[in-house]
Structures are given as C-alpha cells and as structure tokens.
Design a protein around this motif. Structure first.
Motif, mmCIF file in Angstrom:
data_model
loop_
_atom_site.group_PDB
_atom_site.id
_atom_site.type_symbol
_atom_site.label_atom_id
_atom_site.label_comp_id
_atom_site.label_asym_id
_atom_site.label_seq_id
_atom_site.Cartn_x
_atom_site.Cartn_y
_atom_site.Cartn_z
ATOM 1 N N ASN A 78 0.881 -1.162 0.000
ATOM 2 C CA ASN A 78 0.000 0.000 0.000
ATOM 3 C C ASN A 78 0.925 1.220 0.000
ATOM 4 O O ASN A 78 1.676 1.422 0.955
ATOM 5 N N PRO A 79 0.896 2.027 -1.052
ATOM 6 C CA PRO A 79 1.805 3.173 -1.125
ATOM 7 C C PRO A 79 1.434 4.320 -0.194
ATOM 8 O O PRO A 79 2.197 5.255 -0.031
ATOM 9 N N GLY A 80 0.280 4.265 0.440
ATOM 10 C CA GLY A 80 -0.159 5.371 1.281
ATOM 11 C C GLY A 80 -0.935 6.384 0.462
ATOM 12 O O GLY A 80 -1.294 6.140 -0.686
ATOM 13 N N SER A 81 -1.181 7.537 1.043
ATOM 14 C CA SER A 81 -1.955 8.574 0.360
ATOM 15 C C SER A 81 -1.082 9.797 0.122
ATOM 16 O O SER A 81 -0.779 10.540 1.051
ATOM 17 N N PHE A 82 -0.668 9.989 -1.116
ATOM 18 C CA PHE A 82 0.172 11.144 -1.430
ATOM 19 C C PHE A 82 -0.575 12.446 -1.170
ATOM 20 O O PHE A 82 -0.010 13.403 -0.659
ATOM 21 N N ALA A 83 -1.853 12.480 -1.488
ATOM 22 C CA ALA A 83 -2.643 13.697 -1.299
ATOM 23 C C ALA A 83 -2.853 14.011 0.180
ATOM 24 O O ALA A 83 -2.914 15.171 0.575
ATOM 25 N N HIS A 84 -2.945 12.990 0.999
ATOM 26 C CA HIS A 84 -3.239 13.189 2.419
ATOM 27 C C HIS A 84 -1.986 13.470 3.242
ATOM 28 O O HIS A 84 -1.933 14.423 4.005
ATOM 29 N N ASP A 85 -0.959 12.635 3.100
ATOM 30 C CA ASP A 85 0.238 12.821 3.929
ATOM 31 C C ASP A 85 1.548 12.746 3.136
ATOM 32 O O ASP A 85 2.611 12.528 3.695
ATOM 33 N N SER A 86 1.480 12.914 1.827
ATOM 34 C CA SER A 86 2.645 12.961 0.926
ATOM 35 C C SER A 86 3.486 11.688 0.949
ATOM 36 O O SER A 86 4.695 11.734 0.760
ATOM 37 N N THR A 87 2.869 10.539 1.168
ATOM 38 C CA THR A 87 3.607 9.288 1.141
ATOM 39 C C THR A 87 3.456 8.626 -0.222
ATOM 40 O O THR A 87 2.476 8.837 -0.928
ATOM 41 N N PHE A 88 4.462 7.863 -0.592
ATOM 42 C CA PHE A 88 4.445 7.140 -1.856
ATOM 43 C C PHE A 88 5.370 5.933 -1.735
ATOM 44 O O PHE A 88 6.055 5.761 -0.730
ATOM 45 N N ALA A 89 5.380 5.111 -2.751
ATOM 46 C CA ALA A 89 6.249 3.934 -2.769
ATOM 47 C C ALA A 89 6.940 3.847 -4.120
ATOM 48 O O ALA A 89 6.398 4.250 -5.145
ATOM 49 N N VAL A 90 8.146 3.311 -4.108
ATOM 50 C CA VAL A 90 8.893 3.045 -5.328
ATOM 51 C C VAL A 90 8.986 1.535 -5.459
ATOM 52 O O VAL A 90 9.416 0.851 -4.529
ATOM 53 N N TYR A 91 8.564 1.023 -6.607
ATOM 54 C CA TYR A 91 8.590 -0.421 -6.843
ATOM 55 C C TYR A 91 9.509 -0.730 -8.013
ATOM 56 O O TYR A 91 9.407 -0.115 -9.072
ATOM 57 N N ARG A 92 10.417 -1.664 -7.809
ATOM 58 C CA ARG A 92 11.336 -2.096 -8.860
ATOM 59 C C ARG A 92 10.932 -3.510 -9.292
ATOM 60 O O ARG A 92 11.195 -4.474 -8.564
ATOM 61 N N PRO A 93 10.288 -3.637 -10.451
ATOM 62 C CA PRO A 93 9.780 -4.944 -10.883
ATOM 63 C C PRO A 93 10.866 -6.002 -11.085
ATOM 64 O O PRO A 93 10.634 -7.172 -10.818
ATOM 65 N N CYS A 94 12.052 -5.604 -11.542
ATOM 66 C CA CYS A 94 13.091 -6.606 -11.821
ATOM 67 C C CYS A 94 13.537 -7.325 -10.548
ATOM 68 O O CYS A 94 13.808 -8.520 -10.567
ATOM 69 N N SER A 95 13.594 -6.621 -9.422
ATOM 70 C CA SER A 95 14.005 -7.246 -8.160
ATOM 71 C C SER A 95 12.826 -7.453 -7.209
ATOM 72 O O SER A 95 13.015 -7.989 -6.117
ATOM 73 N N GLU A 96 11.647 -7.015 -7.611
ATOM 74 C CA GLU A 96 10.434 -7.072 -6.790
ATOM 75 C C GLU A 96 10.660 -6.412 -5.431
ATOM 76 O O GLU A 96 10.173 -6.855 -4.407
ATOM 77 N N GLU A 97 11.398 -5.316 -5.448
ATOM 78 C CA GLU A 97 11.726 -4.565 -4.236
ATOM 79 C C GLU A 97 10.799 -3.366 -4.101
ATOM 80 O O GLU A 97 10.543 -2.653 -5.068
#
Length: 107
Positions: A78-97
């Motif tokens: 769950n990347p969180g809510s960028f609009a609410h608290d400016s959170t996000f996630a970075v996903y790297r598909p090649c390493s599934e990180e």
C-alpha cells in the motif's frame, strides 16, 4: 474487510490486519472477497476483480498507513496517500523490491 468478515482473523499466523488482508485476497483470488449480503456483485464486471492467473505484484491503494508484505511469492504493498500525507512507494519490478517513502516531520 475486518468489519465484514464472517470469521474473525486468527492471531496464530499474524496479528497485522494488512497481512491478513493480503492472505485473504491471495487465497480467494479476488480483490473483493466479501459475501453477497455485504457487497453485491455486478456479474458482468466481476471478472475484472479476479486474480487469475496469480500476479507477481498487487498494489492496494488506500489512505491507510504504508505497508509492504510478501506472501507466497506475491509482493503486495500500500503506497499510502500522497494527497493526504505525501507518502508514496517506489517499486522495482526486476528485483520485486518495494521502498516506502519516509515522511519527515517539520516543526
């Protein structure tokens, strides 16, 4: 999900509600595994919520806190809510990180 569950989640496997949600979605192979009395189904579009074949990654966008969990080879976050608290996630598909953003408090 918790409010509509027929059987309360067991704390033997995990006490984290997010991990229980991921396990339920994965086992049911459906993004909305609720009974018909709680969530009516529009059968013409139900196939859009099915998870078959099982994906490598599931992104559950919600305004709850950020979480990442790997279950039976499926990366779910769950990347969180960028609009609410400016959170996000970075996903790297090649390493599934998954790297979750850190929210810094400015006083």
């Amino acid at each position: 999900m918790t409010r509509s569950s027929l059987i309360p989640p067991s704390t033997e496997e995990t006490s984290d509600p997010f991990e229980h949600l991921v396990a339920t979605i994965t086992h049911q192979s459906h993004l909305c595994p609720l009974p018909l009395t709680v969530q009516p189904i529009i059968w013409n579009y139900d196939h859009c919520l099915r998870l078959y074949p099982t994906p490598h990654t599931i992104v559950l966008g919600d305004q709850s806190e950020q979480k990442a969990f790997k279950y039976t080879g499926i990366t779910c976050f769950n990347p969180g809510s960028f609009a609410h608290d400016s959170t996000f996630a970075v996903y790297r598909p090649c390493s599934e990180e998954v790297k979750l953003s850190a929210v810094e408090e400015n006083d």
